[in-house]
Design a protein around this motif. Structure first.
Motif, PDB file in Angstrom:
ATOM      1  N   PHE A  36      12.149 -33.153 -30.918  1.00  0.00           N
ATOM      2  CA  PHE A  36      13.000 -31.979 -31.089  1.00  0.00           C
ATOM      3  C   PHE A  36      13.905 -32.180 -32.298  1.00  0.00           C
ATOM      4  N   SER A  37      14.342 -31.081 -32.886  1.00  0.00           N
ATOM      5  CA  SER A  37      15.257 -31.162 -34.027  1.00  0.00           C
ATOM      6  C   SER A  37      16.600 -31.714 -33.573  1.00  0.00           C
ATOM      7  N   ASP A  38      17.385 -32.190 -34.542  1.00  0.00           N
ATOM      8  CA  ASP A  38      18.708 -32.727 -34.215  1.00  0.00           C
ATOM      9  C   ASP A  38      19.590 -31.671 -33.555  1.00  0.00           C
ATOM     10  N   THR A  39      19.491 -30.435 -34.028  1.00  0.00           N
ATOM     11  CA  THR A  39      20.278 -29.351 -33.434  1.00  0.00           C
ATOM     12  C   THR A  39      19.872 -29.120 -31.988  1.00  0.00           C
ATOM     13  N   CYS A  40      18.573 -29.138 -31.743  1.00  0.00           N
ATOM     14  CA  CYS A  40      18.068 -28.963 -30.384  1.00  0.00           C
ATOM     15  C   CYS A  40      18.554 -30.104 -29.480  1.00  0.00           C
ATOM     16  N   LYS A  41      18.548 -31.306 -30.008  1.00  0.00           N
ATOM     17  CA  LYS A  41      19.000 -32.464 -29.221  1.00  0.00           C
ATOM     18  C   LYS A  41      20.476 -32.335 -28.843  1.00  0.00           C
ATOM     19  N   LYS A  42      21.284 -31.808 -29.762  1.00  0.00           N
ATOM     20  CA  LYS A  42      22.702 -31.622 -29.463  1.00  0.00           C
ATOM     21  C   LYS A  42      22.889 -30.592 -28.359  1.00  0.00           C
ATOM     22  N   GLU A  43      22.132 -29.507 -28.415  1.00  0.00           N
ATOM     23  CA  GLU A  43      22.208 -28.491 -27.367  1.00  0.00           C
ATOM     24  C   GLU A  43      21.711 -29.055 -26.038  1.00  0.00           C
ATOM     25  N   LEU A  44      20.661 -29.848 -26.115  1.00  0.00           N
ATOM     26  CA  LEU A  44      20.099 -30.456 -24.910  1.00  0.00           C
ATOM     27  C   LEU A  44      21.108 -31.397 -24.252  1.00  0.00           C
ATOM     28  N   ALA A  45      21.880 -32.111 -25.066  1.00  0.00           N
ATOM     29  CA  ALA A  45      22.890 -33.027 -24.526  1.00  0.00           C
ATOM     30  C   ALA A  45      23.952 -32.259 -23.735  1.00  0.00           C
ATOM     31  N   VAL A  46      24.320 -31.069 -24.214  1.00  0.00           N
ATOM     32  CA  VAL A  46      25.291 -30.236 -23.496  1.00  0.00           C
ATOM     33  C   VAL A  46      24.713 -29.816 -22.142  1.00  0.00           C
ATOM     34  N   LEU A  47      23.455 -29.400 -22.155  1.00  0.00           N
ATOM     35  CA  LEU A  47      22.803 -28.996 -20.910  1.00  0.00           C
ATOM     36  C   LEU A  47      22.704 -30.162 -19.936  1.00  0.00           C
ATOM     37  N   GLN A  48      22.341 -31.328 -20.436  1.00  0.00           N
ATOM     38  CA  GLN A  48      22.212 -32.504 -19.572  1.00  0.00           C
ATOM     39  C   GLN A  48      23.551 -32.901 -18.955  1.00  0.00           C
ATOM     40  N   ASP A  49      24.624 -32.766 -19.733  1.00  0.00           N
ATOM     41  CA  ASP A  49      25.958 -33.060 -19.191  1.00  0.00           C
ATOM     42  C   ASP A  49      26.303 -32.101 -18.052  1.00  0.00           C
ATOM     43  N   LEU A  50      25.961 -30.826 -18.236  1.00  0.00           N
ATOM     44  CA  LEU A  50      26.239 -29.830 -17.205  1.00  0.00           C
ATOM     45  C   LEU A  50      25.395 -30.107 -15.958  1.00  0.00           C
ATOM     46  N   ILE A  51      24.136 -30.446 -16.160  1.00  0.00           N
ATOM     47  CA  ILE A  51      23.270 -30.803 -15.032  1.00  0.00           C
ATOM     48  C   ILE A  51      23.833 -32.021 -14.309  1.00  0.00           C
ATOM     49  N   GLY A  52      24.358 -32.972 -15.083  1.00  0.00           N
ATOM     50  CA  GLY A  52      24.975 -34.152 -14.478  1.00  0.00           C
ATOM     51  C   GLY A  52      26.158 -33.786 -13.602  1.00  0.00           C
ATOM     52  N   VAL A 107      24.196 -22.757 -16.182  1.00  0.00           N
ATOM     53  CA  VAL A 107      22.949 -23.406 -16.624  1.00  0.00           C
ATOM     54  C   VAL A 107      21.929 -22.357 -17.046  1.00  0.00           C
ATOM     55  N   ASN A 108      21.759 -21.339 -16.220  1.00  0.00           N
ATOM     56  CA  ASN A 108      20.776 -20.306 -16.546  1.00  0.00           C
ATOM     57  C   ASN A 108      21.126 -19.579 -17.835  1.00  0.00           C
ATOM     58  N   ASP A 109      22.407 -19.282 -18.017  1.00  0.00           N
ATOM     59  CA  ASP A 109      22.845 -18.622 -19.252  1.00  0.00           C
ATOM     60  C   ASP A 109      22.634 -19.538 -20.455  1.00  0.00           C
ATOM     61  N   LEU A 110      22.966 -20.817 -20.297  1.00  0.00           N
ATOM     62  CA  LEU A 110      22.823 -21.770 -21.393  1.00  0.00           C
ATOM     63  C   LEU A 110      21.359 -21.943 -21.776  1.00  0.00           C
ATOM     64  N   ILE A 111      20.496 -22.027 -20.792  1.00  0.00           N
ATOM     65  CA  ILE A 111      19.066 -22.165 -21.084  1.00  0.00           C
ATOM     66  C   ILE A 111      18.546 -20.931 -21.817  1.00  0.00           C
ATOM     67  N   GLY A 112      19.023 -19.757 -21.421  1.00  0.00           N
ATOM     68  CA  GLY A 112      18.636 -18.538 -22.138  1.00  0.00           C
ATOM     69  C   GLY A 112      19.061 -18.591 -23.595  1.00  0.00           C
ATOM     70  N   GLU A 113      20.295 -19.048 -23.837  1.00  0.00           N
ATOM     71  CA  GLU A 113      20.792 -19.157 -25.211  1.00  0.00           C
ATOM     72  C   GLU A 113      20.015 -20.217 -25.995  1.00  0.00           C
ATOM     73  N   MET A 114      19.745 -21.349 -25.364  1.00  0.00           N
ATOM     74  CA  MET A 114      18.989 -22.409 -26.030  1.00  0.00           C
ATOM     75  C   MET A 114      17.576 -21.958 -26.385  1.00  0.00           C
ATOM     76  N   THR A 115      16.977 -21.179 -25.501  1.00  0.00           N
ATOM     77  CA  THR A 115      15.622 -20.681 -25.755  1.00  0.00           C
ATOM     78  C   THR A 115      15.610 -19.741 -26.957  1.00  0.00           C
ATOM     79  N   ARG A 116      16.604 -18.871 -27.033  1.00  0.00           N
ATOM     80  CA  ARG A 116      16.699 -17.976 -28.195  1.00  0.00           C
ATOM     81  C   ARG A 116      16.929 -18.770 -29.473  1.00  0.00           C
ATOM     82  N   ASN A 117      17.797 -19.761 -29.419  1.00  0.00           N
ATOM     83  CA  ASN A 117      18.065 -20.587 -30.597  1.00  0.00           C
ATOM     84  C   ASN A 117      16.814 -21.348 -31.030  1.00  0.00           C
ATOM     85  N   HIS A 118      16.081 -21.853 -30.044  1.00  0.00           N
ATOM     86  CA  HIS A 118      14.853 -22.592 -30.341  1.00  0.00           C
ATOM     87  C   HIS A 118      13.832 -21.691 -31.042  1.00  0.00           C
TER      88      HIS A 118
END
Length: 220
Positions: A108-124, A152-163
């Motif tokens: 994944f791109s660096d930007t995607c990884k940063k967004e993923l880290a936010v999601l993982q923290d929330l899941i945690g 989480v659902n809102d964030l995943i929607g935003e991440m999907t659009r960004n991706h």
């Protein structure tokens, strides 16, 4: 009741094993290590064995329960055992996604990884609430889960659009698209597993909610 306490202890252990495996799986996304993949698969086998033993025990215990409250607790334990097993499955699925990325020499791109880290923290955070809710029978922790699941659902929607936008701009590899979508689906499932765990906890505390679990956040 001692038998139900034993079930509770086994379920707490299951949750811990599944959560540890999920942590290993997320490490695979950062750095794929074949030996760690083998450890994840071995741990999943242990979780499956524990689930099978516990499920049989719960079924055999049911005819010996005398009170409706104990029956209600056992029913919730049975549901939670399924949820904790699913959490283990979700860890294996995430590890499989990491393996696919490694096989394709894709990241994944660096930007995607940063967004993923936010999601993982929330899941945690949600997993923390689910663990506290179940192990401490905390109504407060259980009630915190569902609002975070909506985030989480809102964030995943935003991440999907960004991706999608990054792929359109050539910033993300098309080869990573399917794995990204699958990964987002797994995180949604993890959030759902935690939501169901919170629901089971509230029904345990308030057995009268058993007939209307879908309203478990309704004021009591």
């Amino acid at each position: 009741m001692l038998a139900l306490q034993s079930c509770y202890n086994a379920l707490s252990a299951m949750f811990g094993l599944s959560r540890d495996n999920l942590a290993r799986a997320q490490q695979q996304l950062d750095e794929y290590v074949p030996q760690r993949q083998a450890e994840i698969e071995a741990e999943e086998m242990q979780i499956d064995r524990l689930t099978d033993h516990l499920s049989r025990y719960l079924v055999e215990l049911l005819p010996h329960l005398q009170s409706d409250q104990h029956v209600s607790i056992l029913n919730q334990y049975y549901k939670v055992s399924t949820e904790f097993e699913r959490l283990g499955d979700q860890a294996v699925n995430i590890a499989g996604i990491a393996a696919k990325l490694s096989e394709n020499n894709t990241a994944f791109s660096d930007t995607c990884k940063k967004e993923l880290a936010v999601l993982q923290d929330l899941i945690g955070d949600i997993l923390d609430d689910a663990e506290k809710a179940f192990t401490e029978r905390s109504e407060e922790a259980a009630s915190r889960i569902e609002p975070k699941v909506h985030v989480v659902n809102d964030l995943i929607g935003e991440m999907t659009r960004n991706h999608f936008n990054r792929m359109s701009a050539g910033e993300c590899s098309l080869l990573a698209d399917a794995t990204f979508s699958n990964l987002m689906a797994e995180y949604k499932r993890i959030a759902g597993t935690c939501s169901n765990t919170g629901m089971a906890t509230l029904v345990h505390i308030h057995p009268e909610l058993a007939s209307r679990e879908h309203l478990f956040l309704e004021p009591l």
